[in-house]
Design a protein around this motif. Structure first.
Motif, PDB file in Angstrom:
ATOM      1  N   SER A  62       0.806  -1.223   0.000  1.00  0.00           N
ATOM      2  CA  SER A  62       0.000   0.000   0.000  1.00  0.00           C
ATOM      3  C   SER A  62       0.840   1.276   0.000  1.00  0.00           C
ATOM      4  N   VAL A  63       2.113   1.176   0.371  1.00  0.00           N
ATOM      5  CA  VAL A  63       2.958   2.376   0.438  1.00  0.00           C
ATOM      6  C   VAL A  63       4.142   2.314  -0.525  1.00  0.00           C
ATOM      7  N   LYS A  64       4.312   1.198  -1.198  1.00  0.00           N
ATOM      8  CA  LYS A  64       5.451   1.013  -2.095  1.00  0.00           C
ATOM      9  C   LYS A  64       5.451   2.081  -3.171  1.00  0.00           C
ATOM     10  N   GLY A  65       6.592   2.707  -3.375  1.00  0.00           N
ATOM     11  CA  GLY A  65       6.725   3.760  -4.371  1.00  0.00           C
ATOM     12  C   GLY A  65       6.389   5.146  -3.849  1.00  0.00           C
ATOM     13  N   ARG A  66       5.789   5.211  -2.660  1.00  0.00           N
ATOM     14  CA  ARG A  66       5.429   6.516  -2.077  1.00  0.00           C
ATOM     15  C   ARG A  66       6.220   6.812  -0.810  1.00  0.00           C
ATOM     16  N   PHE A  67       6.521   5.779  -0.034  1.00  0.00           N
ATOM     17  CA  PHE A  67       7.239   5.928   1.227  1.00  0.00           C
ATOM     18  C   PHE A  67       8.668   5.414   1.071  1.00  0.00           C
ATOM     19  N   ALA A  68       9.571   6.001   1.863  1.00  0.00           N
ATOM     20  CA  ALA A  68      10.961   5.545   1.862  1.00  0.00           C
ATOM     21  C   ALA A  68      11.485   5.553   3.287  1.00  0.00           C
TER      22      ALA A  68
END
Length: 123
Positions: A62-68
């Motif tokens: 759900s957060v892959k590509g948006r969160f780091a």
């Protein structure tokens, strides 16, 4: 309290926030660190984790590509950069230090927990 999460707040959809997790008792040493969250009315869920040396990271779909997730071991800090935030990201975010060099996605792999920081994303 060993871990202190901070950086939460109110942001509009599409905005960004950076959460920080500070370790006052060096529980980060040789251990992975993870972020979890609990949305209203839901159980706590995995968000991201980073290995002790930072070479391995894992994210919830759900957060892959948006969160780091990242860490500064010299400062005993772990960060969660959150971009392109959505209303469904609204939750209390918790950081936790794992029992080993890689924590995995299960809460059972983490020993020390912070008190949480509230993130609210408005539509």
């Amino acid at each position: 309290v060993q871990l202190q999460a901070s950086g939460g707040g109110l942001v509009q959809a599409g905005g960004s926030l950076r959460l920080s997790c500070a370790d006052s008792r060096r529980t980060f040493s040789n251990n992975a660190v993870g972020w979890f969250r609990r949305a209203p009315g839901k159980e706590r869920e995995f968000v991201a984790t980073i290995s002790w040396r930072g070479e391995r990271t894992t994210y919830a779909d759900s957060v892959k590509g948006r969160f780091a997730i990242s860490r500064d071991s010299a400062k005993n800090l772990v960060y969660l950069q959150m971009n392109s935030l959505k209303p469904e990201d609204t939750a209390v975010y918790y950081c936790a230090s794992a029992l080993g060099s890689y924590g995995g996605i299960s809460e059972g792999g983490y020993r020390y927990w912070g008190q949480g920081t509230q993130v609210t994303v408005s539509s």
